[in-house]
Design a protein around this motif. Structure first.
Motif, mmCIF file in Angstrom:
data_model
loop_
_atom_site.group_PDB
_atom_site.id
_atom_site.type_symbol
_atom_site.label_atom_id
_atom_site.label_comp_id
_atom_site.label_asym_id
_atom_site.label_seq_id
_atom_site.Cartn_x
_atom_site.Cartn_y
_atom_site.Cartn_z
ATOM 1 N N LEU A 98 -4.937 -6.323 5.639
ATOM 2 C CA LEU A 98 -3.571 -6.417 6.148
ATOM 3 C C LEU A 98 -3.557 -6.019 7.613
ATOM 4 O O LEU A 98 -4.279 -5.110 8.027
ATOM 5 C CB LEU A 98 -2.636 -5.478 5.374
ATOM 6 C CG LEU A 98 -2.414 -5.740 3.885
ATOM 7 C CD1 LEU A 98 -1.711 -4.547 3.258
ATOM 8 C CD2 LEU A 98 -1.600 -7.007 3.679
ATOM 9 N N VAL A 99 -2.710 -6.689 8.395
ATOM 10 C CA VAL A 99 -2.500 -6.295 9.782
ATOM 11 C C VAL A 99 -1.074 -6.657 10.177
ATOM 12 O O VAL A 99 -0.583 -7.736 9.838
ATOM 13 C CB VAL A 99 -3.533 -6.970 10.725
ATOM 14 C CG1 VAL A 99 -3.379 -8.473 10.760
ATOM 15 C CG2 VAL A 99 -3.448 -6.397 12.117
ATOM 16 N N LYS A 115 2.431 -4.485 -1.262
ATOM 17 C CA LYS A 115 3.626 -3.655 -1.444
ATOM 18 C C LYS A 115 3.990 -2.981 -0.126
ATOM 19 O O LYS A 115 3.123 -2.527 0.619
ATOM 20 C CB LYS A 115 3.415 -2.619 -2.542
ATOM 21 C CG LYS A 115 3.285 -3.251 -3.932
ATOM 22 C CD LYS A 115 3.180 -2.216 -5.042
ATOM 23 C CE LYS A 115 2.989 -2.881 -6.408
ATOM 24 N NZ LYS A 115 4.190 -3.599 -6.856
ATOM 25 N N LEU A 116 5.303 -2.937 0.128
ATOM 26 C CA LEU A 116 5.848 -2.249 1.289
ATOM 27 C C LEU A 116 6.540 -0.975 0.816
ATOM 28 O O LEU A 116 7.336 -1.017 -0.141
ATOM 29 C CB LEU A 116 6.843 -3.151 2.031
ATOM 30 C CG LEU A 116 6.300 -4.499 2.531
ATOM 31 C CD1 LEU A 116 7.418 -5.340 3.127
ATOM 32 C CD2 LEU A 116 5.194 -4.287 3.562
ATOM 33 N N TRP A 117 6.247 0.143 1.466
ATOM 34 C CA TRP A 117 6.754 1.447 1.039
ATOM 35 C C TRP A 117 7.356 2.186 2.229
ATOM 36 O O TRP A 117 7.017 1.919 3.372
ATOM 37 C CB TRP A 117 5.613 2.339 0.520
ATOM 38 C CG TRP A 117 4.605 1.709 -0.383
ATOM 39 C CD1 TRP A 117 3.570 0.896 -0.024
ATOM 40 C CD2 TRP A 117 4.506 1.864 -1.804
ATOM 41 N NE1 TRP A 117 2.837 0.535 -1.129
ATOM 42 C CE2 TRP A 117 3.382 1.121 -2.244
ATOM 43 C CE3 TRP A 117 5.251 2.582 -2.757
ATOM 44 C CZ2 TRP A 117 2.991 1.062 -3.567
ATOM 45 C CZ3 TRP A 117 4.867 2.523 -4.076
ATOM 46 C CH2 TRP A 117 3.751 1.765 -4.481
ATOM 47 N N ASP A 118 8.241 3.172 1.909
ATOM 48 C CA ASP A 118 8.525 4.171 2.917
ATOM 49 C C ASP A 118 7.707 5.413 2.585
ATOM 50 O O ASP A 118 7.179 5.549 1.478
ATOM 51 C CB ASP A 118 10.023 4.456 3.056
ATOM 52 C CG ASP A 118 10.601 5.312 1.952
ATOM 53 O OD1 ASP A 118 9.848 5.828 1.100
ATOM 54 O OD2 ASP A 118 11.828 5.482 1.929
ATOM 55 N N SER A 119 7.550 6.292 3.555
ATOM 56 C CA SER A 119 6.606 7.396 3.400
ATOM 57 C C SER A 119 7.057 8.441 2.381
ATOM 58 O O SER A 119 6.287 9.328 2.025
ATOM 59 C CB SER A 119 6.383 8.082 4.756
ATOM 60 O OG SER A 119 7.609 8.529 5.293
ATOM 61 N N ARG A 120 8.292 8.323 1.911
ATOM 62 C CA ARG A 120 8.764 9.266 0.878
ATOM 63 C C ARG A 120 8.401 8.797 -0.532
ATOM 64 O O ARG A 120 8.699 9.468 -1.501
ATOM 65 C CB ARG A 120 10.279 9.439 1.003
ATOM 66 C CG ARG A 120 10.708 10.110 2.300
ATOM 67 C CD ARG A 120 12.199 10.057 2.512
ATOM 68 N NE ARG A 120 12.665 8.695 2.707
ATOM 69 C CZ ARG A 120 13.925 8.372 3.004
ATOM 70 N NH1 ARG A 120 14.834 9.334 3.135
ATOM 71 N NH2 ARG A 120 14.278 7.114 3.183
ATOM 72 N N ILE A 154 4.647 1.871 5.172
ATOM 73 C CA ILE A 154 3.255 1.581 4.828
ATOM 74 C C ILE A 154 3.188 0.245 4.093
ATOM 75 O O ILE A 154 4.090 -0.095 3.315
ATOM 76 C CB ILE A 154 2.683 2.694 3.929
ATOM 77 C CG1 ILE A 154 2.638 4.027 4.709
ATOM 78 C CG2 ILE A 154 1.300 2.352 3.399
ATOM 79 C CD1 ILE A 154 2.846 5.218 3.837
ATOM 80 N N ALA A 155 2.102 -0.504 4.333
ATOM 81 C CA ALA A 155 1.817 -1.722 3.561
ATOM 82 C C ALA A 155 0.478 -1.547 2.860
ATOM 83 O O ALA A 155 -0.468 -0.997 3.434
ATOM 84 C CB ALA A 155 1.772 -2.938 4.479
ATOM 85 N N THR A 156 0.412 -1.999 1.612
ATOM 86 C CA THR A 156 -0.819 -1.884 0.832
ATOM 87 C C THR A 156 -1.113 -3.202 0.120
ATOM 88 O O THR A 156 -0.204 -3.950 -0.234
ATOM 89 C CB THR A 156 -0.706 -0.760 -0.223
ATOM 90 O OG1 THR A 156 0.421 -1.030 -1.092
ATOM 91 C CG2 THR A 156 -0.497 0.590 0.442
#
Length: 440
Positions: A353-354, A331-336, A321-323
């Protein structure tokens, strides 16, 4: 009579020649020419004085233009030589859609709204683009031709969200507004407003179809809820409750998961079918303005950033995910819930964001009037900035529709060659300067 000059132009030329001959004391020649050209008594000495010097001015003007033309031709030849001498690898790279990034100047600028643009959306099939504004209207443009097609009126407050979707062959446009409503428009019926959805108790922030080919729509609102609607009948089929204002929501590519963010500064992942809360991502220090799931094409780059030995399966739809937020960061995240990386560079609120469909880049827009491009293959380094992309805050960004995966399969794939990209290299941005820009 001259075959090139008009009658008026020929008359002006004749008078200039006679005046020139008179000025150099060639009176006999001037008199003979006057007689042959039948210049009557109206062309007296005073009139002749007005035309003196006109012929010389025209002549010297032509000489100056010829010199300018020669200089410009020399510059063109020099620039062409530079282009011919440029490395071929760079040329090939620029032609590869996977490496495409927007140019500094836009292809089209659409100006018709009377107030800030809040949202934009591409039609999944045709070259139509919808834009929503604080002027309460929606405008439909042909983004390829650069023309305004129509203006939709119906909302009585600012239009805050737009999205195209619906069953295949029956595409619909959904809009939402500060007037608490969601409206459904039918492009096949000249964009008639065929349904209005009521249920939210406060401003509706955004709307998104769960997939581009079904009738389920999700909306986010300041009333701290997400609502899932069946647009075929207008019924709200699910209500998901949050603790505070939700400013953005995005579905995964298969419509199974939702990611949302808002005033509470928490990114949340939800099961779209049950409404259950799956994970909370903590780290932003101000309101979250935008959130989006990464496409499977980005998994190999984001997995490497996260320290994973191998990327997850492309069938999994909610891995990364990007937010973007008012704290000026992405911020770049993993779903956990693991924060992979924080991207800094914007000088104001991050608004949109795209992900590049090729997976290599993330593109962001912000209130600092810029578009920024981040290379996920280079540890998400910022590789391009378009300064002053708009004259005011850049509020939204969308990528042109990506075709269904099966449309990319062809004979090349069957023979073991790479599949052709199934996407267009086109993005649109909207701004508080009341303009929509197309970058191709």
């Amino acid at each position: 009579m001259s075959q090139i000059l008009t009658a008026n132009q020929a008359a002006e030329l004749h008078k200039s020649i006679v005046a020139y001959l008179s000025s150099i004391n060639a009176s006999q020649g001037a008199a003979t020419l006057r007689e042959e050209l039948q210049l009557g008594e109206g062309f007296d000495e005073a009139t002749s004085k007005k035309y003196e010097g006109l012929l010389e001015k025209k002549w010297t003007g032509i000489a100056r233009l010829q010199r300018k033309i020669l200089n410009l031709e020399g510059q063109i030849a020099s620039l062409q030589a530079e282009l011919d001498a440029a490395p071929t690898t760079r040329s090939k790279q620029s032609q590869n859609p996977e490496n495409w990034l927007p140019k500094p100047s836009s292809t089209h600028t659409f100006e018709s709204h009377r107030d800030a643009i809040r949202c934009i959306a591409f039609h999944p099939v045709f070259t139509s683009l919808a834009s929503g504004s604080d002027d309460y209207t929606i405008k439909i443009w042909d983004w390829e031709l650069g023309e305004l097609e129509r203006t939709l009126k119906g909302h009585v407050r600012a239009v805050s969200g737009l999205d195209f979707g619906g069953q295949k062959g029956n595409t619909l446009l959904a809009s939402c507004s500060g007037d608490l409503t969601i409206k459904i428009w039918d492009p096949s019926k000249d964009y008639a407003n065929i349904r209005t959805l009521h249920g939210h108790d406060h401003s509706v922030s955004t709307v998104r179809f769960l997939t581009s080919t079904n009738n389920l729509l999700v909306s986010a609102s300041r009333d701290a809820t997400l609502r899932v609607w069946d647009v075929s009948n207008g019924y709200c089929v699910k209500v998901i409750r949050n603790d505070s204002w939700i400013q953005d929501v995005s579905p995964s590519f298969d419509g199974k998961w939702l990611v949302s963010g808002g005033r509470d500064q928490i990114v949340k992942i939800w099961d779209a079918s049950t409404g259950e809360h799956r994970a909370a991502l903590l780290g932003h220090e101000n309101d979250i303005q935008c959130c989006v799931f990464a496409p499977p094409a980005s998994y190999k780059y984001l997995a490497a950033l996260a320290g994973r030995k191998s990327p997850p399966s492309a069938d999994s739809s909610s891995e990364f995910i990007a937010t973007g937020a008012r704290d000026k960061t992405i911020k770049l995240w993993d779903s956990r819930g693991l924060l992979i990386k924080t991207l800094t560079g914007h000088d104001n609120w991050v608004r949109g964001l795209v992900f590049h469909p090729g997976g290599k880049y993330l593109i962001s827009v912000a209130d600092d009037k810029t578009i920024r491009c981040w290379d996920l293959s280079q540890e998400a380094r910022m590789v391009k900035t378009i300064d002053d992309a708009h004259g005011n805050f850049v509020t939204c960004v969308r990528w042109a529709p990506v075709a269904n995966a099966d449309t990319a399969v062809d004979a090349n794939t069957a023979n073991g060659a790479p599949a052709k990209p199934n996407y267009q290299c086109v993005i649109a941005t909207g701004s508080a300067d009341s303009c929509v820009r197309i970058f191709t």
